[in-house]
Design a protein around this motif. Structure first.
Motif, mmCIF file in Angstrom:
data_model
loop_
_atom_site.group_PDB
_atom_site.id
_atom_site.type_symbol
_atom_site.label_atom_id
_atom_site.label_comp_id
_atom_site.label_asym_id
_atom_site.label_seq_id
_atom_site.Cartn_x
_atom_site.Cartn_y
_atom_site.Cartn_z
ATOM 1 N N UNK A 85 2.222 22.992 64.808
ATOM 2 C CA UNK A 85 3.095 22.837 65.982
ATOM 3 C C UNK A 85 3.037 24.074 66.870
ATOM 4 N N UNK A 86 3.162 25.244 66.277
ATOM 5 C CA UNK A 86 3.222 26.478 67.060
ATOM 6 C C UNK A 86 1.886 26.829 67.702
ATOM 7 N N UNK A 87 0.790 26.544 67.028
ATOM 8 C CA UNK A 87 -0.522 26.839 67.604
ATOM 9 C C UNK A 87 -0.911 25.842 68.690
ATOM 10 N N UNK A 88 -0.157 24.749 68.811
ATOM 11 C CA UNK A 88 -0.347 23.816 69.915
ATOM 12 C C UNK A 88 0.585 24.144 71.074
ATOM 13 N N UNK A 89 1.256 25.285 70.999
ATOM 14 C CA UNK A 89 2.158 25.697 72.079
ATOM 15 C C UNK A 89 3.584 25.260 71.883
ATOM 16 N N UNK A 90 3.960 24.902 70.675
ATOM 17 C CA UNK A 90 5.321 24.465 70.393
ATOM 18 C C UNK A 90 5.526 23.013 70.766
ATOM 19 N N UNK A 91 6.758 22.573 70.650
ATOM 20 C CA UNK A 91 7.097 21.194 70.997
ATOM 21 C C UNK A 91 7.739 21.187 72.380
ATOM 22 N N UNK A 92 7.150 20.449 73.301
ATOM 23 C CA UNK A 92 7.645 20.364 74.670
ATOM 24 C C UNK A 92 8.886 19.471 74.697
ATOM 25 N N UNK A 93 10.026 20.062 75.046
ATOM 26 C CA UNK A 93 11.294 19.323 75.125
ATOM 27 C C UNK A 93 11.882 19.426 76.537
ATOM 28 N N UNK A 94 11.013 19.437 77.525
ATOM 29 C CA UNK A 94 11.440 19.624 78.913
ATOM 30 C C UNK A 94 12.421 18.546 79.365
ATOM 31 N N UNK A 95 12.111 17.296 79.095
ATOM 32 C CA UNK A 95 12.985 16.215 79.546
ATOM 33 C C UNK A 95 14.365 16.303 78.896
ATOM 34 N N UNK A 96 14.410 16.570 77.612
ATOM 35 C CA UNK A 96 15.674 16.672 76.901
ATOM 36 C C UNK A 96 16.494 17.863 77.392
ATOM 37 N N UNK A 97 15.833 18.982 77.628
ATOM 38 C CA UNK A 97 16.533 20.178 78.093
ATOM 39 C C UNK A 97 17.107 19.972 79.489
ATOM 40 N N UNK A 98 16.364 19.314 80.359
ATOM 41 C CA UNK A 98 16.878 19.043 81.708
ATOM 42 C C UNK A 98 18.076 18.107 81.649
ATOM 43 N N UNK A 99 18.046 17.147 80.758
ATOM 44 C CA UNK A 99 19.205 16.274 80.580
ATOM 45 C C UNK A 99 20.423 17.090 80.148
ATOM 46 N N UNK A 100 20.217 17.998 79.174
ATOM 47 C CA UNK A 100 21.326 18.841 78.713
ATOM 48 C C UNK A 100 21.857 19.729 79.829
ATOM 49 N N UNK A 101 20.974 20.304 80.621
ATOM 50 C CA UNK A 101 21.410 21.173 81.715
ATOM 51 C C UNK A 101 22.177 20.387 82.766
ATOM 52 N N UNK A 102 21.699 19.212 83.109
ATOM 53 C CA UNK A 102 22.409 18.392 84.103
ATOM 54 C C UNK A 102 23.766 17.961 83.573
ATOM 55 N N UNK A 103 23.816 17.593 82.308
ATOM 56 C CA UNK A 103 25.076 17.162 81.701
ATOM 57 C C UNK A 103 26.068 18.323 81.655
ATOM 58 N N UNK A 104 25.583 19.498 81.318
ATOM 59 C CA UNK A 104 26.455 20.680 81.272
ATOM 60 C C UNK A 104 27.015 20.982 82.656
ATOM 61 N N UNK A 105 26.183 20.865 83.691
ATOM 62 C CA UNK A 105 26.649 21.120 85.044
ATOM 63 C C UNK A 105 27.663 20.074 85.499
#
Length: 117
Positions: A85-105
């Motif tokens: 996982x780490x040698x592939x650049x980690x796990x991309x969670x961009x969509x989930x993180x943006x959802x969390x940020x929008x929800x927090x705002x």
């Protein structure tokens, strides 16, 4: 779960940087003690456009290499999995993180009293 490396970026700035190649990524790591093995995820890291996802993951890969493989039977198995996982650049969670940020705002807005916004 916490999002690290965001600084004081607004949601609009983050969206713009994501369009330019920024990503939210999490990494895995593994720690063992003879018969007990723990496989965990890091906090979410914001990787700005132009920065490498691999360099940030190297720290978690090193942790797993040093302390992960000791536990039997799961230590070697989890260590290989976290390294992959780490040698592939980690796990991309961009969509989930943006959802969390929008929800927090959204929670910061007082819908009961719009005059205070």
């Amino acid at each position: 779960m916490q999002i690290k490396n965001l600084g004081n970026l607004s949601l609009d700035q983050i969206s713009h940087e994501l369009d330019q190649g920024g990503r939210f990524v999490l990494y895995h790591y593994c720690i063992s003690a003879l018969v007990i093995t723990f496989k965990r995820r890091s906090d979410i890291y914001y990787i700005p456009p132009g920065q490498s996802r691999y360099i940030k993951g190297f720290r978690f890969a090193a942790l797993s290499l040093l302390f992960g493989w000791w536990g039997l039977p799961w230590g070697p198995i989890y260590t290989v999995s976290t390294l992959a996982t780490n040698f592939q650049g980690g796990k991309d969670v961009t969509m989930e993180a943006m959802y969390l940020l929008r929800h927090r705002n959204d929670k910061m807005i007082n819908y009961d009293n719009p005059d205070t916004n």
